[in-house]
Design a protein around this motif. Structure first.
Motif, PDB file in Angstrom:
ATOM      1  N   GLN A 263       0.823  -1.207   0.000  1.00 25.83           N
ATOM      2  CA  GLN A 263       0.000   0.000   0.000  1.00 25.83           C
ATOM      3  C   GLN A 263       0.858   1.258   0.000  1.00 25.83           C
ATOM      4  OE1 GLN A 263      -3.509   0.069  -0.029  1.00 25.83           O
ATOM      5  NE2 GLN A 263      -3.238  -2.095  -0.480  1.00 25.83           N
ATOM      6  N   VAL A 264       2.003   1.189  -0.660  1.00 22.89           N
ATOM      7  CA  VAL A 264       2.956   2.285  -0.536  1.00 22.89           C
ATOM      8  C   VAL A 264       2.419   3.583  -1.146  1.00 22.89           C
ATOM      9  CG1 VAL A 264       4.183   1.536  -2.632  1.00 22.89           C
ATOM     10  CG2 VAL A 264       5.329   2.998  -0.951  1.00 22.89           C
ATOM     11  N   TRP A 265       1.783   3.520  -2.315  1.00 30.67           N
ATOM     12  CA  TRP A 265       1.334   4.754  -2.956  1.00 30.67           C
ATOM     13  C   TRP A 265       0.133   5.371  -2.246  1.00 30.67           C
ATOM     14  CZ3 TRP A 265       4.874   7.015  -5.368  1.00 30.67           C
ATOM     15  CH2 TRP A 265       5.788   6.307  -6.134  1.00 30.67           C
ATOM     16  N   PRO A 266      -0.893   4.604  -1.876  1.00 28.49           N
ATOM     17  CA  PRO A 266      -1.947   5.225  -1.055  1.00 28.49           C
ATOM     18  C   PRO A 266      -1.419   5.787   0.259  1.00 28.49           C
ATOM     19  CG  PRO A 266      -2.709   3.141  -1.953  1.00 28.49           C
ATOM     20  CD  PRO A 266      -1.254   3.231  -2.267  1.00 28.49           C
ATOM     21  N   LEU A 267      -0.450   5.091   0.867  1.00 28.24           N
ATOM     22  CA  LEU A 267       0.123   5.578   2.124  1.00 28.24           C
ATOM     23  C   LEU A 267       0.858   6.892   1.915  1.00 28.24           C
ATOM     24  CD1 LEU A 267       0.864   5.117   5.132  1.00 28.24           C
ATOM     25  CD2 LEU A 267       2.891   3.894   4.314  1.00 28.24           C
ATOM     26  N   LEU A 268       1.726   6.948   0.902  1.00 22.74           N
ATOM     27  CA  LEU A 268       2.511   8.161   0.660  1.00 22.74           C
ATOM     28  C   LEU A 268       1.617   9.341   0.284  1.00 22.74           C
ATOM     29  CD1 LEU A 268       5.636   6.846  -1.302  1.00 22.74           C
ATOM     30  CD2 LEU A 268       5.495   7.557   1.088  1.00 22.74           C
ATOM     31  N   THR A 269       0.618   9.092  -0.561  1.00 24.03           N
ATOM     32  CA  THR A 269      -0.247  10.207  -0.960  1.00 24.03           C
ATOM     33  C   THR A 269      -1.119  10.660   0.206  1.00 24.03           C
ATOM     34  OG1 THR A 269      -1.833   8.585  -1.847  1.00 24.03           O
ATOM     35  CG2 THR A 269      -0.291   9.581  -3.390  1.00 24.03           C
ATOM     36  N   GLY A 270      -1.544   9.719   1.059  1.00 24.75           N
ATOM     37  CA  GLY A 270      -2.308  10.121   2.240  1.00 24.75           C
ATOM     38  C   GLY A 270      -1.483  10.977   3.173  1.00 24.75           C
ATOM     39  N   LEU A 271      -0.245  10.558   3.437  1.00 25.72           N
ATOM     40  CA  LEU A 271       0.635  11.353   4.294  1.00 25.72           C
ATOM     41  C   LEU A 271       0.979  12.684   3.635  1.00 25.72           C
ATOM     42  CD1 LEU A 271       3.059   8.545   5.553  1.00 25.72           C
ATOM     43  CD2 LEU A 271       1.169   9.622   6.801  1.00 25.72           C
ATOM     44  N   GLY A 272       1.176  12.665   2.315  1.00 22.36           N
ATOM     45  CA  GLY A 272       1.450  13.925   1.610  1.00 22.36           C
ATOM     46  C   GLY A 272       0.287  14.888   1.683  1.00 22.36           C
ATOM     47  N   ALA A 273      -0.947  14.363   1.611  1.00 24.06           N
ATOM     48  CA  ALA A 273      -2.123  15.228   1.721  1.00 24.06           C
ATOM     49  C   ALA A 273      -2.223  15.840   3.113  1.00 24.06           C
ATOM     50  CB  ALA A 273      -3.385  14.431   1.396  1.00 24.06           C
ATOM     51  N   ILE A 274      -1.898  15.061   4.133  1.00 22.33           N
ATOM     52  CA  ILE A 274      -1.909  15.598   5.495  1.00 22.33           C
ATOM     53  C   ILE A 274      -0.890  16.727   5.623  1.00 22.33           C
ATOM     54  CG2 ILE A 274      -1.426  15.045   7.910  1.00 22.33           C
ATOM     55  CD1 ILE A 274      -2.540  12.250   7.362  1.00 22.33           C
ATOM     56  N   ALA A 275       0.314  16.509   5.071  1.00 18.59           N
ATOM     57  CA  ALA A 275       1.350  17.546   5.142  1.00 18.59           C
ATOM     58  C   ALA A 275       0.940  18.793   4.359  1.00 18.59           C
ATOM     59  CB  ALA A 275       2.664  16.986   4.609  1.00 18.59           C
ATOM     60  N   ALA A 276       0.371  18.603   3.161  1.00 21.27           N
ATOM     61  CA  ALA A 276      -0.049  19.758   2.359  1.00 21.27           C
ATOM     62  C   ALA A 276      -1.199  20.497   3.034  1.00 21.27           C
ATOM     63  CB  ALA A 276      -0.457  19.298   0.967  1.00 21.27           C
ATOM     64  N   GLY A 277      -2.097  19.752   3.673  1.00 21.69           N
ATOM     65  CA  GLY A 277      -3.186  20.397   4.392  1.00 21.69           C
ATOM     66  C   GLY A 277      -2.691  21.242   5.550  1.00 21.69           C
ATOM     67  N   ALA A 278      -1.710  20.716   6.300  1.00 23.02           N
ATOM     68  CA  ALA A 278      -1.124  21.493   7.392  1.00 23.02           C
ATOM     69  C   ALA A 278      -0.401  22.726   6.853  1.00 23.02           C
ATOM     70  CB  ALA A 278      -0.166  20.614   8.187  1.00 23.02           C
ATOM     71  N   TYR A 279       0.227  22.575   5.698  1.00 22.44           N
ATOM     72  CA  TYR A 279       0.919  23.704   5.053  1.00 22.44           C
ATOM     73  C   TYR A 279      -0.084  24.798   4.686  1.00 22.44           C
ATOM     74  CZ  TYR A 279       4.516  25.823   2.062  1.00 22.44           C
ATOM     75  OH  TYR A 279       5.433  26.668   1.497  1.00 22.44           O
ATOM     76  N   ALA A 280      -1.257  24.373   4.187  1.00 24.92           N
ATOM     77  CA  ALA A 280      -2.289  25.347   3.829  1.00 24.92           C
ATOM     78  C   ALA A 280      -2.905  25.990   5.067  1.00 24.92           C
ATOM     79  CB  ALA A 280      -3.367  24.675   2.990  1.00 24.92           C
ATOM     80  N   LEU A 281      -3.077  25.216   6.133  1.00 23.60           N
ATOM     81  CA  LEU A 281      -3.624  25.786   7.364  1.00 23.60           C
ATOM     82  C   LEU A 281      -2.725  26.894   7.914  1.00 23.60           C
ATOM     83  CD1 LEU A 281      -4.914  22.577   9.171  1.00 23.60           C
ATOM     84  CD2 LEU A 281      -6.292  24.542   8.476  1.00 23.60           C
ATOM     85  N   ALA A 282      -1.401  26.747   7.711  1.00 23.99           N
ATOM     86  CA  ALA A 282      -0.456  27.766   8.146  1.00 23.99           C
ATOM     87  C   ALA A 282      -0.358  28.929   7.162  1.00 23.99           C
ATOM     88  CB  ALA A 282       0.922  27.141   8.356  1.00 23.99           C
ATOM     89  N   ARG A 283      -1.074  28.813   6.008  1.00 27.41           N
ATOM     90  CA  ARG A 283      -1.100  29.850   4.978  1.00 27.41           C
ATOM     91  C   ARG A 283       0.312  30.218   4.524  1.00 27.41           C
ATOM     92  NH1 ARG A 283      -6.013  33.902   7.023  1.00 27.41           N
ATOM     93  NH2 ARG A 283      -7.461  32.234   7.579  1.00 27.41           N
ATOM     94  N   ARG A 284       1.072  29.184   4.226  1.00 33.29           N
ATOM     95  CA  ARG A 284       2.437  29.373   3.737  1.00 33.29           C
ATOM     96  C   ARG A 284       2.430  29.792   2.272  1.00 33.29           C
ATOM     97  NH1 ARG A 284       6.112  29.418   7.975  1.00 33.29           N
ATOM     98  NH2 ARG A 284       5.574  27.780   9.474  1.00 33.29           N
ATOM     99  N   PRO A 285       3.559  30.331   1.787  1.00 36.84           N
ATOM    100  CA  PRO A 285       3.646  30.652   0.361  1.00 36.84           C
ATOM    101  C   PRO A 285       3.517  29.384  -0.491  1.00 36.84           C
ATOM    102  CG  PRO A 285       5.379  31.765   1.589  1.00 36.84           C
ATOM    103  CD  PRO A 285       4.724  30.818   2.543  1.00 36.84           C
ATOM    104  N   ALA A 286       2.931  29.525  -1.666  1.00 36.71           N
ATOM    105  CA  ALA A 286       2.724  28.415  -2.599  1.00 36.71           C
ATOM    106  C   ALA A 286       1.825  27.338  -2.019  1.00 36.71           C
ATOM    107  CB  ALA A 286       4.055  27.805  -3.033  1.00 36.71           C
ATOM    108  N   ALA A 287       0.972  27.665  -1.048  1.00 35.64           N
ATOM    109  CA  ALA A 287       0.055  26.679  -0.470  1.00 35.64           C
ATOM    110  C   ALA A 287      -0.950  26.197  -1.504  1.00 35.64           C
ATOM    111  CB  ALA A 287      -0.654  27.270   0.743  1.00 35.64           C
ATOM    112  N   ASP A 288      -1.383  27.075  -2.412  1.00 31.22           N
ATOM    113  CA  ASP A 288      -2.348  26.673  -3.429  1.00 31.22           C
ATOM    114  C   ASP A 288      -1.776  25.571  -4.314  1.00 31.22           C
ATOM    115  OD1 ASP A 288      -4.145  28.525  -2.492  1.00 31.22           O
ATOM    116  OD2 ASP A 288      -3.495  30.090  -3.881  1.00 31.22           O
ATOM    117  N   PHE A 289      -0.522  25.686  -4.684  1.00 35.57           N
ATOM    118  CA  PHE A 289       0.116  24.663  -5.512  1.00 35.57           C
ATOM    119  C   PHE A 289       0.217  23.351  -4.758  1.00 35.57           C
ATOM    120  CE2 PHE A 289       4.010  22.395  -6.699  1.00 35.57           C
ATOM    121  CZ  PHE A 289       3.751  22.146  -8.031  1.00 35.57           C
TER     122      PHE A 289
END
Length: 384
Positions: A263-289
């Protein structure tokens, strides 16, 4: 800034994939053909007579049987012609290379070529394949392998049917034992209901990208997108964990290896989505991308890849199938919705950053100046 983020993400992803291939290759050999869902429910009933240290269960949505023997004496699984097929005991797991079941059971379809030397009447040729006390195998006696459903199912597909009661014989020190279980047909759900719900949900999430990025509502929309993406990533990771638990992972180490192997790809994309979501919550630069990229990967590798549960009654997880469908729906909604919203916000930001078109230069006529014809001007100069 965006180029730096992409470069770093690529390096992290490459390192993770390399580590996965190096550490998890043995785990990938088990459950490689596990189904994404099925309409046949395989259940293990009893082991008769009961024996201390001997347990059997169905794993991978019923695609395999799992036998664990922690007793002092080895247990033999009997093949389709009455020959010894597997042996599980304190010294590990062995398979009989003379048994045709050794080759037939390597795939779920049972289409492996049987070598000429495989003879059920020949003396057992044991080969050690694992050092544990647990073995998992496809068993055709507990499966429905035909391409068409049984006659009773074709006659009434909207009802649950008992397909067969199955028996797998065992032997311990010459004493016969039996694994008894059942195989049932369970009517599948209506997939359109789930696809409609997923489509409406992703449209609602994607509509957050229509709010002006520089406004207060737009800033709040980014925070909402971040929170939804974190939730969707968590749903994707939860579903991946559920699949590995259903595949028989026992303990944190086995679970981790199973996730990295199967389940490596679902796992990595799930963890990546969590990280990107936290990045957006902090309103960092390039959060939209980050939101758009993580949403696309989440929807594809953790959502669409598991969408078979929308049309299957038995899901490859430990929980009820409705929970499995809700998790996949949440993954699809947040992933595809975040992709649409992030793309809309990026497009709006690009338009806002584009320089305004300068107004056209004024002409002489706009200032009331009349330019005389060149011929008239020469004629006027010749006049006395």
């Amino acid at each position: 800034m965006i180029r730096t983020l992409v470069t770093r993400a690529g390096l992290v992803l490459a390192g993770t994939v390399a580590a996965t291939l190096a550490l998890a290759a043995p785990a990938a050999a088990h459950g490689a053909d596990a189904p994404d869902g099925t309409d046949y429910r395989t259940e293990v009933g009893t082991v008769t007579p009961a024996r201390a240290g001997l347990t059997v269960r169905a794993v991978e949505a019923g695609a395999r049987l799992e036998l664990t023997n922690t007793g002092d004496q080895p247990v033999e699984v009997i093949g389709y012609s009455g020959e010894p097929y597997l042996r599980v005991g304190p010294d590990g797991v062995y398979e009989n290379r003379s048994s045709p079941a050794t080759y037939l059971n390597r795939t779920l379809a049972g289409d492996t070529r049987i070598p000429a030397e495989a003879d059920p009447a020949a003396p057992p040729d044991w080969r050690r394949v694992d050092g544990s006390t647990t073995v998992r195998w496809h068993d055709q006696r507990a499966l429905w392998r035909e391409s068409t459903p049984p006659p009773q199912v074709r006659a009434a597909p909207d009802r649950e049917h008992r397909v067969r009661d199955w028996v797998v014989p065992l032997r311990v020190d010459g004493e016969p034992l039996e694994i008894r279980g059942t195989l049932d047909w369970v009517p599948p759900p209506d997939p359109y209901t789930w696809w409609v719900a997923a489509t409406l949900g992703l449209l609602a999430v994607g509509a957050l990208g229509l709010l002006p990025a520089g406004s207060t509502p737009g800033g709040r929309a980014l925070a909402v997108l971040g929170g939804l993406l974190v939730a969707g990533g968590a749903a994707g990771v939860t579903y991946s964990v559920g699949r590995e638990l259903d595949a028989g992972a026992d303990g944190p180490g086995a679970l981790l290896l199973g996730l990295l192997g199967g389940q490596v790809w679902p796992l990595l994309t799930g963890l990546g989505a969590i990280a990107a979501g936290a990045y957006a919550l902090a309103r960092r630069p390039a959060a939209d991308f980050s939101v758009a990229l993580a949403g696309a990967c989440l929807a594809l590798f953790a959502g669409v890849a598991n969408a078979a549960v929308f049309a299957r009654s038995v899901a490859p997880v430990l929980w009820p199938p409705t929970i499995a469908r809700l998790l996949v729906t949440a993954t699809l909604v947040t992933g595809a919705g975040a992709l649409a919203a992030g793309a809309l916000r990026l497009h709006a930001a690009a338009r806002a950053a584009r320089p305004a078109t300068p107004p056209p230069l004024p002409s002489a006529a706009d200032h009331g100046v009349v330019v005389a014809d060149e011929t008239d001007e020469r004629s006027a100069n010749r006049a006395p």
